[in-house]
Design a protein around this motif. Structure first.
Motif, PDB file in Angstrom:
ATOM      1  N   THR A  26      66.076 -79.682 -28.465  1.00 15.80           N
ATOM      2  CA  THR A  26      66.402 -78.327 -28.025  1.00 15.80           C
ATOM      3  C   THR A  26      66.477 -77.307 -29.158  1.00 15.80           C
ATOM      4  O   THR A  26      66.825 -76.152 -28.929  1.00 15.80           O
ATOM      5  N   CYS A  27      66.124 -77.686 -30.379  1.00 13.52           N
ATOM      6  CA  CYS A  27      66.303 -76.827 -31.555  1.00 13.52           C
ATOM      7  C   CYS A  27      65.109 -75.891 -31.760  1.00 13.52           C
ATOM      8  O   CYS A  27      64.013 -76.355 -32.063  1.00 13.52           O
ATOM      9  N   PRO A  28      65.310 -74.560 -31.602  1.00 10.16           N
ATOM     10  CA  PRO A  28      64.189 -73.634 -31.782  1.00 10.16           C
ATOM     11  C   PRO A  28      63.676 -73.603 -33.224  1.00 10.16           C
ATOM     12  O   PRO A  28      62.482 -73.416 -33.459  1.00 10.16           O
ATOM     13  N   TYR A  29      64.568 -73.774 -34.194  1.00  7.33           N
ATOM     14  CA  TYR A  29      64.134 -73.761 -35.599  1.00  7.33           C
ATOM     15  C   TYR A  29      63.289 -74.982 -35.932  1.00  7.33           C
ATOM     16  O   TYR A  29      62.422 -74.930 -36.803  1.00  7.33           O
ATOM     17  N   CYS A  30      63.536 -76.080 -35.223  1.00  7.39           N
ATOM     18  CA  CYS A  30      62.718 -77.285 -35.411  1.00  7.39           C
ATOM     19  C   CYS A  30      61.280 -77.009 -34.987  1.00  7.39           C
ATOM     20  O   CYS A  30      60.333 -77.400 -35.674  1.00  7.39           O
ATOM     21  N   VAL A  31      61.125 -76.319 -33.870  1.00  9.38           N
ATOM     22  CA  VAL A  31      59.792 -75.966 -33.367  1.00  9.38           C
ATOM     23  C   VAL A  31      59.095 -75.042 -34.373  1.00  9.38           C
ATOM     24  O   VAL A  31      57.926 -75.241 -34.712  1.00  9.38           O
ATOM     25  N   MET A  32      59.831 -74.041 -34.878  1.00  6.53           N
ATOM     26  CA  MET A  32      59.265 -73.125 -35.861  1.00  6.53           C
ATOM     27  C   MET A  32      58.819 -73.884 -37.107  1.00  6.53           C
ATOM     28  O   MET A  32      57.742 -73.629 -37.653  1.00  6.53           O
ATOM     29  N   LEU A  33      59.647 -74.818 -37.546  1.00 11.41           N
ATOM     30  CA  LEU A  33      59.340 -75.586 -38.749  1.00 11.41           C
ATOM     31  C   LEU A  33      58.093 -76.450 -38.547  1.00 11.41           C
ATOM     32  O   LEU A  33      57.201 -76.464 -39.396  1.00 11.41           O
ATOM     33  N   LYS A  34      58.020 -77.149 -37.422  1.00  9.29           N
ATOM     34  CA  LYS A  34      56.854 -77.998 -37.157  1.00  9.29           C
ATOM     35  C   LYS A  34      55.580 -77.156 -37.061  1.00  9.29           C
ATOM     36  O   LYS A  34      54.540 -77.542 -37.604  1.00  9.29           O
ATOM     37  N   ASN A  35      55.672 -75.987 -36.408  1.00  9.41           N
ATOM     38  CA  ASN A  35      54.508 -75.096 -36.319  1.00  9.41           C
ATOM     39  C   ASN A  35      54.094 -74.619 -37.705  1.00  9.41           C
ATOM     40  O   ASN A  35      52.904 -74.557 -38.022  1.00  9.41           O
ATOM     41  N   PHE A  36      55.066 -74.278 -38.539  1.00  7.11           N
ATOM     42  CA  PHE A  36      54.784 -73.831 -39.904  1.00  7.11           C
ATOM     43  C   PHE A  36      54.053 -74.929 -40.686  1.00  7.11           C
ATOM     44  O   PHE A  36      53.042 -74.668 -41.333  1.00  7.11           O
ATOM     45  N   LEU A  37      54.554 -76.160 -40.617  1.00  7.33           N
ATOM     46  CA  LEU A  37      53.925 -77.264 -41.343  1.00  7.33           C
ATOM     47  C   LEU A  37      52.489 -77.477 -40.862  1.00  7.33           C
ATOM     48  O   LEU A  37      51.583 -77.675 -41.674  1.00  7.33           O
ATOM     49  N   ARG A  38      52.287 -77.406 -39.544  1.00 13.25           N
ATOM     50  CA  ARG A  38      50.928 -77.565 -38.999  1.00 13.25           C
ATOM     51  C   ARG A  38      50.012 -76.451 -39.502  1.00 13.25           C
ATOM     52  O   ARG A  38      48.870 -76.698 -39.870  1.00 13.25           O
ATOM     53  N   GLU A  39      50.534 -75.203 -39.498  1.00 18.02           N
ATOM     54  CA  GLU A  39      49.731 -74.063 -39.970  1.00 18.02           C
ATOM     55  C   GLU A  39      49.331 -74.235 -41.435  1.00 18.02           C
ATOM     56  O   GLU A  39      48.256 -73.814 -41.848  1.00 18.02           O
ATOM     57  N   GLN A  40      50.215 -74.851 -42.234  1.00 13.21           N
ATOM     58  CA  GLN A  40      49.944 -75.056 -43.658  1.00 13.21           C
ATOM     59  C   GLN A  40      49.096 -76.307 -43.907  1.00 13.21           C
ATOM     60  O   GLN A  40      48.734 -76.587 -45.042  1.00 13.21           O
ATOM     61  N   GLY A  41      48.842 -77.072 -42.843  1.00 16.76           N
ATOM     62  CA  GLY A  41      48.064 -78.296 -42.992  1.00 16.76           C
ATOM     63  C   GLY A  41      48.844 -79.400 -43.681  1.00 16.76           C
ATOM     64  O   GLY A  41      48.261 -80.278 -44.323  1.00 16.76           O
ATOM     65  N   ILE A  42      50.177 -79.373 -43.543  1.00 18.34           N
ATOM     66  CA  ILE A  42      51.036 -80.381 -44.174  1.00 18.34           C
ATOM     67  C   ILE A  42      51.335 -81.475 -43.149  1.00 18.34           C
ATOM     68  O   ILE A  42      51.970 -81.206 -42.127  1.00 18.34           O
ATOM     69  N   PRO A  43      50.869 -82.701 -43.412  1.00 23.32           N
ATOM     70  CA  PRO A  43      51.155 -83.796 -42.471  1.00 23.32           C
ATOM     71  C   PRO A  43      52.632 -84.196 -42.575  1.00 23.32           C
ATOM     72  O   PRO A  43      53.214 -84.182 -43.655  1.00 23.32           O
ATOM     73  N   PHE A  44      53.229 -84.520 -41.431  1.00 25.01           N
ATOM     74  CA  PHE A  44      54.641 -84.906 -41.439  1.00 25.01           C
ATOM     75  C   PHE A  44      54.924 -85.923 -40.346  1.00 25.01           C
ATOM     76  O   PHE A  44      54.178 -86.054 -39.383  1.00 25.01           O
ATOM     77  N   THR A  45      56.017 -86.632 -40.549  1.00 20.96           N
ATOM     78  CA  THR A  45      56.538 -87.549 -39.547  1.00 20.96           C
ATOM     79  C   THR A  45      57.776 -86.899 -38.954  1.00 20.96           C
ATOM     80  O   THR A  45      58.613 -86.369 -39.685  1.00 20.96           O
ATOM     81  N   GLU A  46      57.883 -86.927 -37.625  1.00 18.35           N
ATOM     82  CA  GLU A  46      59.054 -86.351 -36.963  1.00 18.35           C
ATOM     83  C   GLU A  46      59.992 -87.459 -36.521  1.00 18.35           C
ATOM     84  O   GLU A  46      59.555 -88.464 -35.960  1.00 18.35           O
ATOM     85  N   VAL A  47      61.290 -87.261 -36.789  1.00 18.04           N
ATOM     86  CA  VAL A  47      62.317 -88.161 -36.269  1.00 18.04           C
ATOM     87  C   VAL A  47      63.248 -87.310 -35.413  1.00 18.04           C
ATOM     88  O   VAL A  47      63.927 -86.416 -35.923  1.00 18.04           O
ATOM     89  N   ASN A  48      63.240 -87.564 -34.105  1.00 20.67           N
ATOM     90  CA  ASN A  48      64.099 -86.824 -33.197  1.00 20.67           C
ATOM     91  C   ASN A  48      65.448 -87.541 -33.122  1.00 20.67           C
ATOM     92  O   ASN A  48      65.570 -88.596 -32.508  1.00 20.67           O
ATOM     93  N   VAL A  49      66.456 -86.959 -33.783  1.00 19.59           N
ATOM     94  CA  VAL A  49      67.762 -87.626 -33.867  1.00 19.59           C
ATOM     95  C   VAL A  49      68.531 -87.558 -32.550  1.00 19.59           C
ATOM     96  O   VAL A  49      69.499 -88.290 -32.359  1.00 19.59           O
ATOM     97  N   GLN A  50      68.073 -86.714 -31.648  1.00 14.55           N
ATOM     98  CA  GLN A  50      68.683 -86.662 -30.319  1.00 14.55           C
ATOM     99  C   GLN A  50      68.302 -87.911 -29.519  1.00 14.55           C
ATOM    100  O   GLN A  50      69.093 -88.410 -28.731  1.00 14.55           O
ATOM    101  N   LEU A  51      67.094 -88.405 -29.759  1.00 10.91           N
ATOM    102  CA  LEU A  51      66.608 -89.584 -29.039  1.00 10.91           C
ATOM    103  C   LEU A  51      66.884 -90.877 -29.796  1.00 10.91           C
ATOM    104  O   LEU A  51      66.723 -91.959 -29.243  1.00 10.91           O
TER     105      LEU A  51
END
Length: 77
Positions: free
Chosen positions: A11-36
């Motif tokens: 539910t974190c809007p800043y998380c979405v912004m961050l993931k979009n930013f990384l994708r825009e920069q072409g930075i590969p990342f692994t996501e860990v959803n701590v809620q799940l």
């Protein structure tokens, strides 16, 4: 290649912004959803002392919150 891990919640809007930013920069990342993943959440708090998300780990360095400037500094080191 630098290793980037982003700790998020569903539910974190800043998380979405961050993931979009990384994708825009072409930075590969692994996501860990701590809620799940409660075990990952406990480990994260034990490691960083921080409860909030997003938290980003770039080659062992932590960035708290949505902080594109610091992320790019660490990425470009």
């Amino acid at each position: 290649m630098k290793k980037v891990t982003v700790y998020t919640t569903t539910t974190c809007p800043y998380c979405v912004m961050l993931k979009n930013f990384l994708r825009e920069q072409g930075i590969p990342f692994t996501e860990v959803n701590v809620q799940l993943d409660p075990a990952a959440a406990r480990k994260l708090v034990a490691t960083t002392g921080q409860i909030g998300v997003p938290q980003t780990k770039i080659d062992g360095q932590w960035v708290f919150g949505f902080d594109p400037e610091t992320i790019m500094q660490l990425w470009n080191r």
